[in-house]
Design a protein around this motif. Structure first.
Motif, PDB file in Angstrom:
ATOM      1  N   TRP A 119       3.016  -8.938  -4.202  1.00  0.00           N
ATOM      2  CA  TRP A 119       1.746  -8.824  -4.937  1.00  0.00           C
ATOM      3  C   TRP A 119       0.861 -10.028  -4.624  1.00  0.00           C
ATOM      4  O   TRP A 119       1.354 -11.158  -4.540  1.00  0.00           O
ATOM      5  N   THR A 120      -0.424  -9.802  -4.538  1.00  0.00           N
ATOM      6  CA  THR A 120      -1.373 -10.871  -4.206  1.00  0.00           C
ATOM      7  C   THR A 120      -1.342 -11.984  -5.256  1.00  0.00           C
ATOM      8  O   THR A 120      -1.501 -11.707  -6.448  1.00  0.00           O
TER       9      THR A 120
ATOM     10  N   ASP B  38      -8.803  -1.330  -2.965  1.00  0.00           N
ATOM     11  CA  ASP B  38      -7.581  -2.010  -2.527  1.00  0.00           C
ATOM     12  C   ASP B  38      -6.692  -0.950  -1.873  1.00  0.00           C
ATOM     13  O   ASP B  38      -6.210  -0.017  -2.529  1.00  0.00           O
TER      14      ASP B  38
ATOM     15  N   GLY C 243      -3.596   0.332  -0.921  1.00  0.00           N
ATOM     16  CA  GLY C 243      -2.197   0.074  -1.275  1.00  0.00           C
ATOM     17  C   GLY C 243      -2.172  -0.935  -2.415  1.00  0.00           C
ATOM     18  O   GLY C 243      -1.979  -2.136  -2.201  1.00  0.00           O
TER      19      GLY C 243
ATOM     20  N   GLY D 164      -0.285  -1.373  -5.250  1.00  0.00           N
ATOM     21  CA  GLY D 164       0.912  -1.856  -5.941  1.00  0.00           C
ATOM     22  C   GLY D 164       0.783  -1.750  -7.455  1.00  0.00           C
ATOM     23  O   GLY D 164       0.419  -0.702  -7.994  1.00  0.00           O
TER      24      GLY D 164
ATOM     25  N   GLU E 152      -2.356   3.937  -4.721  1.00  0.00           N
ATOM     26  CA  GLU E 152      -0.947   3.548  -4.607  1.00  0.00           C
ATOM     27  C   GLU E 152      -0.072   4.799  -4.496  1.00  0.00           C
ATOM     28  O   GLU E 152      -0.194   5.711  -5.291  1.00  0.00           O
TER      29      GLU E 152
ATOM     30  N   GLY F 169      -1.509   8.287  -5.122  1.00  0.00           N
ATOM     31  CA  GLY F 169      -1.518   9.177  -3.968  1.00  0.00           C
ATOM     32  C   GLY F 169      -1.369   8.401  -2.683  1.00  0.00           C
ATOM     33  O   GLY F 169      -1.189   7.173  -2.690  1.00  0.00           O
ATOM     34  N   ASN F 170      -1.435   9.165  -1.574  1.00  0.00           N
ATOM     35  CA  ASN F 170      -1.342   8.523  -0.261  1.00  0.00           C
ATOM     36  C   ASN F 170      -2.758   8.260   0.245  1.00  0.00           C
ATOM     37  O   ASN F 170      -3.633   9.114   0.112  1.00  0.00           O
ATOM     38  N   LEU F 171      -2.962   7.076   0.820  1.00  0.00           N
ATOM     39  CA  LEU F 171      -4.320   6.712   1.227  1.00  0.00           C
ATOM     40  C   LEU F 171      -4.909   7.679   2.249  1.00  0.00           C
ATOM     41  O   LEU F 171      -6.133   7.781   2.366  1.00  0.00           O
TER      42      LEU F 171
ATOM     43  N   TYR G 140     -10.081  -4.282   0.490  1.00  0.00           N
ATOM     44  CA  TYR G 140      -9.076  -5.344   0.462  1.00  0.00           C
ATOM     45  C   TYR G 140      -7.783  -4.769   1.031  1.00  0.00           C
ATOM     46  O   TYR G 140      -7.390  -3.646   0.680  1.00  0.00           O
TER      47      TYR G 140
ATOM     48  N   TYR H  22      -3.770  -5.943   1.947  1.00  0.00           N
ATOM     49  CA  TYR H  22      -2.650  -6.897   2.018  1.00  0.00           C
ATOM     50  C   TYR H  22      -1.528  -6.221   2.817  1.00  0.00           C
ATOM     51  O   TYR H  22      -0.598  -5.673   2.255  1.00  0.00           O
TER      52      TYR H  22
HETATM   53  C1  LIG Z   1       2.044  -5.527  -0.072  1.00  0.00           C
HETATM   54  S1  LIG Z   1       1.830  -4.398  -1.428  1.00  0.00           S
HETATM   55  C2  LIG Z   1       0.265  -5.001  -2.010  1.00  0.00           C
HETATM   56  C3  LIG Z   1      -0.079  -4.576  -3.402  1.00  0.00           C
HETATM   57  C4  LIG Z   1      -1.471  -4.994  -3.904  1.00  0.00           C
HETATM   58  N1  LIG Z   1      -2.504  -4.695  -2.942  1.00  0.00           N
HETATM   59  C5  LIG Z   1      -1.533  -6.456  -4.203  1.00  0.00           C
HETATM   60  O1  LIG Z   1      -2.175  -7.134  -3.411  1.00  0.00           O
HETATM   61  O2  LIG Z   1      -0.955  -6.937  -5.183  1.00  0.00           O
HETATM   62  C6  LIG Z   1       1.388  -2.912  -0.541  1.00  0.00           C
HETATM   63  C7  LIG Z   1       1.366  -1.630  -1.369  1.00  0.00           C
HETATM   64  O3  LIG Z   1       0.821  -0.587  -0.567  1.00  0.00           O
HETATM   65  C8  LIG Z   1       1.446   0.627  -0.912  1.00  0.00           C
HETATM   66  N2  LIG Z   1       1.269   1.574   0.198  1.00  0.00           N
HETATM   67  C9  LIG Z   1       1.797   1.469   1.443  1.00  0.00           C
HETATM   68  N3  LIG Z   1       1.454   2.537   2.194  1.00  0.00           N
HETATM   69  C10 LIG Z   1       0.677   3.337   1.399  1.00  0.00           C
HETATM   70  C11 LIG Z   1       0.028   4.581   1.607  1.00  0.00           C
HETATM   71  N4  LIG Z   1       0.113   5.231   2.766  1.00  0.00           N
HETATM   72  N5  LIG Z   1      -0.685   5.116   0.588  1.00  0.00           N
HETATM   73  C12 LIG Z   1      -0.765   4.464  -0.620  1.00  0.00           C
HETATM   74  N6  LIG Z   1      -0.149   3.288  -0.879  1.00  0.00           N
HETATM   75  C13 LIG Z   1       0.565   2.720   0.126  1.00  0.00           C
HETATM   76  C14 LIG Z   1       2.899   0.218  -1.146  1.00  0.00           C
HETATM   77  O4  LIG Z   1       3.600   1.182  -1.911  1.00  0.00           O
HETATM   78  C15 LIG Z   1       2.735  -1.126  -1.834  1.00  0.00           C
HETATM   79  O5  LIG Z   1       2.741  -0.994  -3.219  1.00  0.00           O
END
Ligand SMILES: C[S@@+](CC[C@H](N)C(=O)[O-])C[C@H]1O[C@@H](n2cnc3c(N)ncnc32)[C@H](O)[C@@H]1O
Length: 219
Positions: A55-56, A77, A79, A81, A102, A128-130, A142, A144
């Motif tokens: 997490w950031t 953002d 993904g 989290g 997410e 959902g999926n991005l 953003y 990460y």
């Molecule tokens: C490194 S974490 C960062 C979380 C948040 N952005 C933060 O900075 O606290 C990356 C997140 O992206 C999500 N993620 C990865 N691929 C994804 C996708 N295709 N669609 C949606 N979420 C996704 C993961 O499940 C994870 O929770």
């Protein structure tokens, strides 16, 4: 008559409680954003344990948000989290709307609970999926390094989703193309991401925290 008096008194008490809670939130909330440990207390232990790696950090979120938060802009953002970036950003920039997508339902749920706790109308989470998202609805981004767990098994968050090299390629290509199609002046912040994940039309305007935090503007 007595019953009405009792009902009226409990309604008045409830309203006072609600107002006090709002005041308490306004006093307590800034301290939430002073340390990661304070913020991470919004979540249960197994989520807190993931924080240093996934997490950031609050300081990074503040810096990234200050760059992305143009008035009336919609910031995504990619993904999100448990919502640490969006909640921090939304708290300090009420004039900007922050969205997080997410894929994991558990993380999405904890993001929603934390958002309610901090009481932020300008923050929205989507489960959902991005790849299903219409990126035309967002102005700035953003990122990460959200797909890393697909190529580095030791950095998996959990086993709730499938990971693979193919998914890494698919998601990275998807985000690259989406960023490439955005108009000039689009802003992007990457944290721990590589140059190859960003189209060449984006110029780095700030590179800090040992070069892991980059701010970009599309030319
Ligand atoms: C490194 S974490 C960062 C979380 C948040 N952005 C933060 O900075 O606290 C990356 C997140 O992206 C999500 N993620 C990865 N691929 C994804 C996708 N295709 N669609 C949606 N979420 C996704 C993961 O499940 C994870 O929770």
């Amino acid at each position: 008559m007595e019953i009405f008096r009792l009902l009226y008194t409990s309604f008045k008490n409830f309203n006072t409680l609600r107002k006090n809670r709002k005041m308490l939130n306004e006093i307590l909330n800034p301290s939430l954003f002073r340390h990661d440990t304070a913020f991470d207390d919004l979540y249960p232990k197994h989520i807190r344990d993931l924080s240093p790696m996934h997490w950031t950090p609050v300081d990074i979120a503040k810096k990234a948000a200050a760059f992305l938060a143009l008035p009336n802009a919609r910031v995504l953002d990619i993904g999100s989290g448990v919502g640490k970036f969006c909640i921090t950003a939304g708290f300090f920039h009420p004039e900007t709307t922050f969205y997080g997508i997410e894929q994991r339902s558990e993380l999405f749920t904890f993001a929603e609970i934390a958002r309610e706790e901090v009481d932020l109308p300008n923050v929205n989470f989507i489960h959902g999926n991005l790849t299903e998202l219409d990126f035309d609805n967002y102005d700035h981004f953003y990122f990460y390094n959200s797909f890393y767990e697909n190529i580095e098994p030791d950095s998996r968050i959990d086993y709730a989703v499938r990971t693979s090299f193919e998914l890494y390629e698919l998601y990275s290509r998807f985000v690259y193309k989406m960023l490439d199609e955005k108009p000039p002046e689009t802003r992007l912040v990457t944290f721990h991401a590589s140059y190859t994940q960003v189209p060449p039309a984006y110029r780095v305007v700030n590179n800090s925290y040992s070069k892991v935090l980059k701010m970009w503007i599309k030319e």
